[in-house]
Enzyme design. Structure first.
Site, mmCIF file in Angstrom:
data_model
loop_
_atom_site.group_PDB
_atom_site.id
_atom_site.type_symbol
_atom_site.label_atom_id
_atom_site.label_comp_id
_atom_site.label_asym_id
_atom_site.label_seq_id
_atom_site.Cartn_x
_atom_site.Cartn_y
_atom_site.Cartn_z
ATOM 1 N N GLU A 86 -10.766 -15.120 -6.034
ATOM 2 C CA GLU A 86 -9.816 -14.771 -7.081
ATOM 3 C C GLU A 86 -8.838 -15.925 -7.262
ATOM 4 O O GLU A 86 -7.826 -15.776 -7.928
ATOM 5 C CB GLU A 86 -9.096 -13.483 -6.739
ATOM 6 C CG GLU A 86 -8.209 -13.549 -5.531
ATOM 7 C CD GLU A 86 -7.556 -12.205 -5.268
ATOM 8 O OE1 GLU A 86 -8.270 -11.320 -4.817
ATOM 9 O OE2 GLU A 86 -6.357 -12.068 -5.540
ATOM 10 N N CYS A 112 -10.401 -8.945 -4.304
ATOM 11 C CA CYS A 112 -11.006 -9.094 -2.970
ATOM 12 C C CYS A 112 -12.422 -8.545 -2.901
ATOM 13 O O CYS A 112 -13.142 -8.818 -1.939
ATOM 14 C CB CYS A 112 -10.148 -8.397 -1.921
ATOM 15 S SG CYS A 112 -8.494 -9.060 -1.836
ATOM 16 N N HIS A 130 -11.747 -4.017 4.513
ATOM 17 C CA HIS A 130 -10.999 -5.104 3.881
ATOM 18 C C HIS A 130 -9.615 -5.108 4.538
ATOM 19 O O HIS A 130 -8.988 -4.052 4.669
ATOM 20 C CB HIS A 130 -10.897 -4.877 2.371
ATOM 21 C CG HIS A 130 -9.874 -5.771 1.738
ATOM 22 N ND1 HIS A 130 -9.921 -7.145 1.882
ATOM 23 C CD2 HIS A 130 -8.759 -5.509 1.001
ATOM 24 C CE1 HIS A 130 -8.887 -7.675 1.256
ATOM 25 N NE2 HIS A 130 -8.172 -6.714 0.720
ATOM 26 N N THR A 153 2.114 -11.116 3.890
ATOM 27 C CA THR A 153 0.668 -10.823 3.893
ATOM 28 C C THR A 153 -0.132 -11.961 3.255
ATOM 29 O O THR A 153 -1.284 -11.791 2.888
ATOM 30 C CB THR A 153 0.353 -9.485 3.172
ATOM 31 O OG1 THR A 153 0.638 -9.618 1.778
ATOM 32 C CG2 THR A 153 1.148 -8.336 3.736
ATOM 33 N N SER A 166 -1.053 -0.021 -4.567
ATOM 34 C CA SER A 166 -2.255 -0.702 -4.049
ATOM 35 C C SER A 166 -2.762 0.009 -2.793
ATOM 36 O O SER A 166 -3.971 0.172 -2.609
ATOM 37 C CB SER A 166 -1.985 -2.187 -3.793
ATOM 38 O OG SER A 166 -1.185 -2.388 -2.646
ATOM 39 N N SER A 188 -8.629 -5.035 -5.666
ATOM 40 C CA SER A 188 -7.671 -4.421 -6.586
ATOM 41 C C SER A 188 -8.181 -4.497 -8.005
ATOM 42 O O SER A 188 -8.952 -5.378 -8.364
ATOM 43 C CB SER A 188 -6.332 -5.152 -6.481
ATOM 44 O OG SER A 188 -5.711 -4.812 -5.275
HETATM 45 P P1 HMG Z 1 7.251 -3.171 2.348
HETATM 46 O O1 HMG Z 1 7.511 -2.130 1.336
HETATM 47 O O2 HMG Z 1 8.262 -4.235 2.484
HETATM 48 O O3 HMG Z 1 7.062 -2.558 3.796
HETATM 49 O O4 HMG Z 1 5.853 -3.826 2.037
HETATM 50 P P2 HMG Z 1 7.337 -1.082 4.326
HETATM 51 O O5 HMG Z 1 8.799 -0.788 4.202
HETATM 52 O O6 HMG Z 1 6.354 -0.104 3.751
HETATM 53 O O7 HMG Z 1 7.035 -1.353 5.870
HETATM 54 C C1 HMG Z 1 5.739 -1.663 6.272
HETATM 55 C C2 HMG Z 1 5.513 -1.005 7.626
HETATM 56 O O8 HMG Z 1 6.353 -1.632 8.586
HETATM 57 C C3 HMG Z 1 5.851 0.476 7.645
HETATM 58 O O9 HMG Z 1 4.897 1.110 8.476
HETATM 59 C C4 HMG Z 1 7.207 0.495 8.342
HETATM 60 O O10 HMG Z 1 7.510 1.723 9.002
HETATM 61 C C5 HMG Z 1 7.045 -0.623 9.341
HETATM 62 P P3 HMG Z 1 3.920 2.240 7.860
HETATM 63 O O11 HMG Z 1 4.799 3.282 7.305
HETATM 64 O O12 HMG Z 1 3.133 1.543 6.767
HETATM 65 O O13 HMG Z 1 3.087 2.662 9.003
HETATM 66 N N1 HMG Z 1 8.298 -1.206 9.814
HETATM 67 C C6 HMG Z 1 8.482 -1.596 11.089
HETATM 68 N N2 HMG Z 1 7.690 -1.534 12.172
HETATM 69 C C7 HMG Z 1 8.166 -2.055 13.342
HETATM 70 N N3 HMG Z 1 9.418 -2.578 13.456
HETATM 71 C C8 HMG Z 1 10.245 -2.648 12.404
HETATM 72 C C9 HMG Z 1 9.789 -2.141 11.138
HETATM 73 N N4 HMG Z 1 10.330 -2.061 9.908
HETATM 74 C C10 HMG Z 1 9.398 -1.477 9.103
HETATM 75 N N5 HMG Z 1 11.473 -3.183 12.531
HETATM 76 C C11 HMG Z 1 3.500 -3.843 1.562
HETATM 77 C C12 HMG Z 1 4.592 -3.484 2.581
HETATM 78 C C13 HMG Z 1 2.156 -3.748 2.250
HETATM 79 C C14 HMG Z 1 3.566 -2.878 0.395
HETATM 80 C C15 HMG Z 1 3.752 -5.306 1.080
HETATM 81 O O14 HMG Z 1 3.590 -6.200 2.144
HETATM 82 C C16 HMG Z 1 2.836 -5.731 -0.061
HETATM 83 O O15 HMG Z 1 3.111 -5.481 -1.222
HETATM 84 N N6 HMG Z 1 1.698 -6.417 0.272
HETATM 85 C C17 HMG Z 1 0.731 -6.886 -0.732
HETATM 86 C C18 HMG Z 1 -0.142 -5.755 -1.247
HETATM 87 C C19 HMG Z 1 -1.130 -5.268 -0.229
HETATM 88 O O16 HMG Z 1 -1.411 -5.926 0.751
HETATM 89 N N7 HMG Z 1 -1.714 -4.084 -0.488
HETATM 90 C C20 HMG Z 1 -2.734 -3.523 0.377
HETATM 91 C C21 HMG Z 1 -3.751 -2.643 -0.328
HETATM 92 S S1 HMG Z 1 -4.430 -3.398 -1.792
HETATM 93 C C22 HMG Z 1 -5.532 -4.596 -1.197
HETATM 94 O O17 HMG Z 1 -5.866 -4.586 -0.061
HETATM 95 C C23 HMG Z 1 -6.018 -5.627 -2.174
HETATM 96 C C24 HMG Z 1 -5.443 -7.016 -1.989
HETATM 97 O O18 HMG Z 1 -5.993 -7.619 -0.825
HETATM 98 C C25 HMG Z 1 -5.729 -7.877 -3.237
HETATM 99 C C26 HMG Z 1 -7.144 -7.976 -3.748
HETATM 100 O O19 HMG Z 1 -7.897 -7.014 -3.857
HETATM 101 O O20 HMG Z 1 -7.482 -9.056 -4.171
HETATM 102 C C27 HMG Z 1 -3.924 -7.017 -1.796
#
Ligand code: HMG
Length: 427
Positions: A85, A117, A243, A161, A211, A319
């Site tokens: 991508e 992906c 993935h 990430t 996502s 995605s």
């Molecule tokens: P965010 O909103 O900043 O994080 O972004 P959060 O507040 O949801 O926290 C993440 C986790 O950390 C949570 O755990 C928290 O509790 C924990 P969960 O509830 O998920 O189990 N946490 C802590 N743990 C330990 N100590 C601490 C602490 N503080 C919080 N102090 C998000 C997270 C993944 C949304 C962001 O990183 C993002 O937008 N990433 C990019 C999108 C993505 O990866 N999506 C995944 C699914 S889609 C996909 O896989 C396709 C993709 O690869 C693209 C493609 O297809 O080409 C992305």
């Protein structure tokens, strides 16, 4: 009943970029508790490309390592598909550059596959189908490469990430790595705005929560479809690979499957069936199209004889979205996996960046991705003289690549420009 031909992955090779940022460094710069990145997302370090590396050079490095390791006659490759991508041109596929820089035969079909992906899996499935038809011919091997740079905005939730890397796979009728079960298709598509990258941007846009829920609903859908069609159930899989945009996502996915299978022993089962595949993803970050195959390679590189012959389930998500659940059986070739796939060796060679260096690399990376204004350093000195292929910027609207044909000599000499044979290629 007609016999299904044996088809699958014969050999696999991973290219690890030469630089990384520790997620503790990023957490400090973003004023975030490092526990969030280390444990909340499960990432330790993210791979960063130097300004003279791009998705083409990574793909070429992975492909050349694969070809050299297998002493492969390039004339046997009749299909080259690149899943990505991170396209570098609106028209010309990465596959065309790779074809030239690797030096494959003219009698070879080349193209890129794109669906975020999922594109690595799209390429693999297409290649496997092609091999099933061309099995008896001389030119019956396919080269599939997944290559990507995952880049989000600075300081955004997606930034921890990020990652980069390439996985090359030789596909054919001697599947020493993974024999694919092509009979049972379980795919799912639905138009969704969860992650996208407009053509004018070098970093992706994402609605993180959407996502995650889209990924998990596609997983449920395809897993149940596959279970109904194949008759394979929970106990048939010794390993489940996903993935991996970040390792905690694999854990979320595993828990969803435990829920569907009414299994309440998720943590122990995860450690046995998915955990062993995730160590490389923790080190490289998201490599988009190659992330699932990085897990596979990680499982092989450290798994040894223990994983030989295992039936595995694989979930691929892109995605946008398109997803697939499929299965296969690992080969019995573990002597060719340990230390040979390239992950451990690649990790040993890398150099850590400070936050300021990371920002500088990023700035140059943006320049080359957006307008080609980065003009490269053909000396290659600053960015790793042991590499074989360098991106040198754009001249006359053409991407320039630099092939270093004598890497060993370069390594021995410090005055690399004068003492090594090099060829500059505009492809
Ligand atoms: P965010 O909103 O900043 O994080 O972004 P959060 O507040 O949801 O926290 C993440 C986790 O950390 C949570 O755990 C928290 O509790 C924990 P969960 O509830 O998920 O189990 N946490 C802590 N743990 C330990 N100590 C601490 C602490 N503080 C919080 N102090 C998000 C997270 C993944 C949304 C962001 O990183 C993002 O937008 N990433 C990019 C999108 C993505 O990866 N999506 C995944 C699914 S889609 C996909 O896989 C396709 C993709 O690869 C693209 C493609 O297809 O080409 C992305």
């Amino acid at each position: 009943m007609q016999m299904q031909p044996k088809v699958g992955i014969e050999s696999i090779s991973v290219h690890v970029p030469r630089y990384f940022v520790d997620l503790k460094t990023l957490a400090a710069a973003n004023d975030v508790d490092p526990g969030k990145y280390y444990h909340g997302l499960g990432v330790r370090r993210m791979a960063v490309v130097a300004p003279d590396e791009d998705p083409v050079t990574m793909a070429v490095e992975a492909a050349r390592a694969l070809i050299e390791r297998n002493k492969l006659d390039g004339g046997r490759i009749g299909l080259l598909v690149v899943g990505t991508e991170s396209g570098v041109d609106g028209a010309k596929p990465i596959a065309a550059y790779v074809h030239g820089l690797v030096g494959l035969s003219g009698e070879c079909r080349t193209f890129d596959a794109k669906h975020a992906c999922y594109s690595g899996t799209a390429a693999l499935r297409m290649a496997a189908d092609w091999c099933a038809v061309h099995g008896t011919q001389h030119r019956n091997k396919a080269l599939v490469i997944a290559t990507d740079i995952a880049r989000y905005d600075e300081g955004s939730a997606g930034e921890p990430t990020q990652g980069a890397g390439a996985v090359a796979m030789l596909v054919g009728d001697e599947p020493h790595v993974l024999e694919l079960d092509l009979r049972n298709e379980a795919v799912f598509s639905r138009e969704v705005m969860d992650f996208w990258r407009p053509n004018y941007r070098s970093s992706a846009m994402v609605d993180g929560k959407t996502s995650i829920s889209s990924y998990l609903s596609a997983l449920k859908n395809t897993y149940l479809t596959h279970r109904a069609a194949s008759g394979f159930g929970w106990d048939d899989y010794e390993y489940l690979l996903f993935h991996v945009p970040f390792p905690k996502m694999a854990y979320k996915a595993f828990r969803v499957l435990c829920g569907l299978e009414r299994n309440d022993n998720a943590d122990d089962q995860f450690d046995l069936r998915s955990g062993p595949a995730l160590w490389a993803n923790r080190e490289l970050g998201n490599i988009y199209s190659g992330s699932l195959y990085l897990s596979l390679a990680g499982l092989l590189e450290k798994g040894g004889r223990k994983v030989e012959g295992a039936r595995i389930g694989l979930f691929s998500y892109g995605s946008g979205c398109c997803a697939e659940f499929f299965t296969g059986r690992l080969g019995t070739d573990s002597k060719n996996w340990a230390d040979k796939i390239g992950i451990g060796a690649g990790l040993d060679r890398r150099t850590e960046l400070t936050y300021e260096q990371y920002l500088a690399f990023r700035k140059n990376g943006n320049a080359l991705a957006c307008d080609g204004s980065y003009t490269g350093d053909p000396q290659g000195a600053a960015f790793g003289r042991l590499r074989k292929v360098f991106y040198c910027g754009i001249r006359d609207h053409r991407r320039m690549y630099f092939v270093n044909d004598n890497v060993a000599q370069v390594a021995r000499n410090s005055g690399i420009e004068t003492r090594s044979r090099r060829s500059s290629v505009a492809v």
